[in-house]
Design a protein around this motif. Structure first.
Motif, PDB file in Angstrom:
ATOM      1  N   ALA A  54      15.417  14.198  83.162  1.00  0.00           N
ATOM      2  CA  ALA A  54      14.278  14.895  82.546  1.00  0.00           C
ATOM      3  C   ALA A  54      12.938  14.238  82.881  1.00  0.00           C
ATOM      4  O   ALA A  54      11.904  14.907  82.936  1.00  0.00           O
ATOM      5  CB  ALA A  54      14.461  14.953  81.034  1.00  0.00           C
ATOM      6  N   ALA A  55      12.928  12.937  83.138  1.00  0.00           N
ATOM      7  CA  ALA A  55      11.679  12.250  83.472  1.00  0.00           C
ATOM      8  C   ALA A  55      11.147  12.680  84.833  1.00  0.00           C
ATOM      9  O   ALA A  55       9.971  12.480  85.130  1.00  0.00           O
ATOM     10  CB  ALA A  55      11.879  10.740  83.442  1.00  0.00           C
ATOM     11  N   GLY A  56      11.979  13.291  85.655  1.00  0.00           N
ATOM     12  CA  GLY A  56      11.532  13.798  86.945  1.00  0.00           C
ATOM     13  C   GLY A  56      10.420  14.817  86.818  1.00  0.00           C
ATOM     14  O   GLY A  56       9.609  14.990  87.734  1.00  0.00           O
ATOM     15  N   GLU A  57      10.353  15.485  85.680  1.00  0.00           N
ATOM     16  CA  GLU A  57       9.297  16.482  85.460  1.00  0.00           C
ATOM     17  C   GLU A  57       7.908  15.860  85.574  1.00  0.00           C
ATOM     18  O   GLU A  57       6.952  16.536  85.954  1.00  0.00           O
ATOM     19  CB  GLU A  57       9.465  17.155  84.089  1.00  0.00           C
ATOM     20  CG  GLU A  57      10.714  18.010  83.965  1.00  0.00           C
ATOM     21  CD  GLU A  57      10.716  19.210  84.904  1.00  0.00           C
ATOM     22  OE1 GLU A  57       9.710  19.950  84.936  1.00  0.00           O
ATOM     23  OE2 GLU A  57      11.729  19.403  85.597  1.00  0.00           O
ATOM     24  N   LEU A  58       7.784  14.570  85.250  1.00  0.00           N
ATOM     25  CA  LEU A  58       6.489  13.897  85.355  1.00  0.00           C
ATOM     26  C   LEU A  58       5.962  13.915  86.782  1.00  0.00           C
ATOM     27  O   LEU A  58       4.758  13.818  87.007  1.00  0.00           O
ATOM     28  CB  LEU A  58       6.595  12.444  84.872  1.00  0.00           C
ATOM     29  CG  LEU A  58       6.913  12.228  83.395  1.00  0.00           C
ATOM     30  CD1 LEU A  58       7.172  10.755  83.134  1.00  0.00           C
ATOM     31  CD2 LEU A  58       5.788  12.743  82.517  1.00  0.00           C
ATOM     32  N   ALA A  59       6.866  14.035  87.752  1.00  0.00           N
ATOM     33  CA  ALA A  59       6.483  14.008  89.167  1.00  0.00           C
ATOM     34  C   ALA A  59       6.063  15.377  89.693  1.00  0.00           C
ATOM     35  O   ALA A  59       5.567  15.485  90.808  1.00  0.00           O
ATOM     36  CB  ALA A  59       7.648  13.489  90.007  1.00  0.00           C
ATOM     37  N   VAL A  60       6.252  16.407  88.908  1.00  0.00           N
ATOM     38  CA  VAL A  60       5.942  17.770  89.344  1.00  0.00           C
ATOM     39  C   VAL A  60       4.452  18.051  89.166  1.00  0.00           C
ATOM     40  O   VAL A  60       3.883  17.818  88.087  1.00  0.00           O
ATOM     41  CB  VAL A  60       6.798  18.798  88.565  1.00  0.00           C
ATOM     42  CG1 VAL A  60       6.396  20.229  88.905  1.00  0.00           C
ATOM     43  CG2 VAL A  60       8.281  18.561  88.839  1.00  0.00           C
ATOM     44  N   GLU A  61       3.826  18.519  90.242  1.00  0.00           N
ATOM     45  CA  GLU A  61       2.396  18.864  90.210  1.00  0.00           C
ATOM     46  C   GLU A  61       2.141  19.889  89.110  1.00  0.00           C
ATOM     47  O   GLU A  61       2.848  20.881  88.994  1.00  0.00           O
ATOM     48  CB  GLU A  61       1.971  19.432  91.560  1.00  0.00           C
ATOM     49  CG  GLU A  61       0.490  19.678  91.683  1.00  0.00           C
ATOM     50  CD  GLU A  61      -0.334  18.409  91.656  1.00  0.00           C
ATOM     51  OE1 GLU A  61      -1.316  18.365  90.905  1.00  0.00           O
ATOM     52  OE2 GLU A  61       0.009  17.459  92.388  1.00  0.00           O
ATOM     53  N   GLY A  62       1.146  19.624  88.277  1.00  0.00           N
ATOM     54  CA  GLY A  62       0.769  20.555  87.223  1.00  0.00           C
ATOM     55  C   GLY A  62       1.562  20.420  85.940  1.00  0.00           C
ATOM     56  O   GLY A  62       1.264  21.105  84.964  1.00  0.00           O
ATOM     57  N   TYR A  63       2.563  19.544  85.900  1.00  0.00           N
ATOM     58  CA  TYR A  63       3.344  19.362  84.678  1.00  0.00           C
ATOM     59  C   TYR A  63       2.446  18.809  83.577  1.00  0.00           C
ATOM     60  O   TYR A  63       1.620  17.928  83.810  1.00  0.00           O
ATOM     61  CB  TYR A  63       4.519  18.400  84.913  1.00  0.00           C
ATOM     62  CG  TYR A  63       5.240  18.032  83.640  1.00  0.00           C
ATOM     63  CD1 TYR A  63       6.130  18.918  83.056  1.00  0.00           C
ATOM     64  CD2 TYR A  63       5.005  16.813  83.007  1.00  0.00           C
ATOM     65  CE1 TYR A  63       6.790  18.587  81.871  1.00  0.00           C
ATOM     66  CE2 TYR A  63       5.655  16.478  81.834  1.00  0.00           C
ATOM     67  CZ  TYR A  63       6.542  17.364  81.267  1.00  0.00           C
ATOM     68  OH  TYR A  63       7.185  17.043  80.092  1.00  0.00           O
TER      69      TYR A  63
END
Length: 142
Positions: free
Chosen positions: A57-66
């Motif tokens: 779930a922490a991978g979302e931090l790496a998504v542009e615009g999250y």
């Protein structure tokens, strides 16, 4: 956290502080993500070369615009007031931290590599395993 404690104890036991750290963040908890980023920032300010691995779930931090669902309040000693983990992550990157998502993050999410923030890579297991095995690199998990 136990693995990080072992690495720190090992490096301090030799009488030398590690100047490299690997922070592995998997939690979806806003406070855990925030504290991992705040501690990473403190390490970077103290001269530590940071590598950050974002999994699950922490991978979302790496998504542009999250954007996190909320902000976390910082301690009274920190004048920032409220911060978001993704904001601190970007600041860490701007200051030289290496950030990657786990090799299995993208194939198990709705994202592809083009969705990642500029500068975020996809980790290969071999190099991460080498870092984890290197006694000169402290490893911290959140």
């Amino acid at each position: 956290m136990a693995l990080g404690g072992i690495a720190v104890a090992d490096s301090h036991g030799r009488g030398e502080a590690s100047d490299k750290a690997l922070v592995i963040l998997t939690s979806d908890s806003l406070q855990t993500q925030g504290m991992a980023m705040i501690l990473s920032n403190a390490m970077q300010q103290q001269g530590t070369e940071l590598s950050i691995l974002l999994c699950d779930a922490a991978g979302e931090l790496a998504v542009e615009g999250y954007a996190s669902a909320g902000a976390i309040a910082t301690p009274p000693s920190n004048p920032a007031g409220q911060v978001k983990p993704e904001g601190i992550l970007q600041m860490l990157m701007d200051n030289g931290a290496s950030v990657d998502v786990c090799a299995i993050y993208l194939p198990n999410s709705e994202h592809d590599e083009s969705d990642l923030r500029t500068g975020v890579g996809v980790a290969a297991p071999g190099p991460i395993a080498e870092m984890m095995r290197d006694p000169a690199i402290s490893v911290f998990g959140f």
